[in-house]
Write a protein that holds these residues in place. Structure first.
Motif, mmCIF file in Angstrom:
data_model
loop_
_atom_site.group_PDB
_atom_site.id
_atom_site.type_symbol
_atom_site.label_atom_id
_atom_site.label_comp_id
_atom_site.label_asym_id
_atom_site.label_seq_id
_atom_site.Cartn_x
_atom_site.Cartn_y
_atom_site.Cartn_z
ATOM 1 N N VAL A 23 -14.303 11.605 31.826
ATOM 2 C CA VAL A 23 -14.477 12.403 30.616
ATOM 3 C C VAL A 23 -13.091 12.761 30.103
ATOM 4 O O VAL A 23 -12.104 12.735 30.848
ATOM 5 N N ASP A 28 -10.811 15.744 28.679
ATOM 6 C CA ASP A 28 -10.728 17.206 28.722
ATOM 7 C C ASP A 28 -9.334 17.624 28.297
ATOM 8 O O ASP A 28 -8.352 17.285 28.973
ATOM 9 N N ALA A 51 -13.349 21.915 36.467
ATOM 10 C CA ALA A 51 -13.767 20.511 36.434
ATOM 11 C C ALA A 51 -15.258 20.375 36.743
ATOM 12 O O ALA A 51 -15.932 19.497 36.191
ATOM 13 N N GLU A 58 -17.521 22.114 35.694
ATOM 14 C CA GLU A 58 -18.257 22.416 34.461
ATOM 15 C C GLU A 58 -18.236 21.252 33.463
ATOM 16 O O GLU A 58 -18.970 21.259 32.481
ATOM 17 N N LEU A 59 -17.396 20.274 33.702
ATOM 18 C CA LEU A 59 -17.312 19.123 32.796
ATOM 19 C C LEU A 59 -18.555 18.240 32.950
ATOM 20 O O LEU A 59 -19.134 18.174 34.028
ATOM 21 N N LEU A 84 -19.346 15.405 33.909
ATOM 22 C CA LEU A 84 -18.871 14.246 34.663
ATOM 23 C C LEU A 84 -19.706 14.101 35.917
ATOM 24 O O LEU A 84 -19.657 14.950 36.808
ATOM 25 N N TYR A 141 -11.357 15.529 42.301
ATOM 26 C CA TYR A 141 -11.129 15.343 40.871
ATOM 27 C C TYR A 141 -9.676 14.927 40.673
ATOM 28 O O TYR A 141 -8.775 15.442 41.341
ATOM 29 N N ARG A 145 -6.836 14.279 37.419
ATOM 30 C CA ARG A 145 -6.531 14.405 35.985
ATOM 31 C C ARG A 145 -5.336 13.521 35.670
ATOM 32 O O ARG A 145 -4.323 13.567 36.368
#
Length: 142
Positions: free
Chosen positions: A41, A43, A99, A101-102, A104, A115, A117
């Motif tokens: 995703v 973000d 993360a 809450e994303l 994904l 996770y 980024r």
């Protein structure tokens, strides 16, 4: 040729990336390059994906410089976006909770606790108009 290939702005690149879910992460350790398909995703103008412990995380620990590529095509057009940046595992409780809450979710029925980024340092994108190849040799002169 101008109407066949168009360079995309960063804003256009982010918009296209946000509309897809599957990309390719390229890592490099020494002379060895690897490429991994990952679902992701966008973000805050960065790429976030989940992964299990394994070669991706090991390679990112050795060298955090990565490429991330996404492309798409139809019968009439295609595009490709490449993000050059640095990847880091989200480690703090605050980062992981954010993360979580994303939107994904893993594509495969496996547990993925980590996770990652990818923060863009630069990006490039192009849009292509697809069509038949022009006559390569022109009309023969008799």
């Amino acid at each position: 040729m101008d109407d066949v290939v168009a360079t995309l702005s960063d804003a256009e690149c982010w918009q296209l990336l946000a509309g897809e879910e599957l990309g390719r992460l390229v890592t490099r350790v020494g002379d060895v390059l690897d490429i991994f398909p990952v679902n992701y995703v966008i973000d805050r103008e960065s790429v976030v994906f989940r992964t299990a412990e394994g070669s991706k995380l090991v390679e990112l620990t050795v060298n955090d410089e990565v490429l991330f590529e996404v492309d798409h095509y139809t019968e009439t057009m295609a595009w490709s976006v490449i993000v050059r940046g640095r990847a880091h595992r989200l480690a703090s409780e605050e980062e992981v909770e954010a993360a979580d809450e994303l939107p994904l979710r893993p594509w495969l029925p496996t547990l993925k606790y980590q996770y990652v980024r990818v923060r863009a340092e630069s990006m490039s994108g192009r849009r292509f108009r697809r069509g038949p190849e022009p006559d390569r040799y022109g009309i023969a002169d008799y």
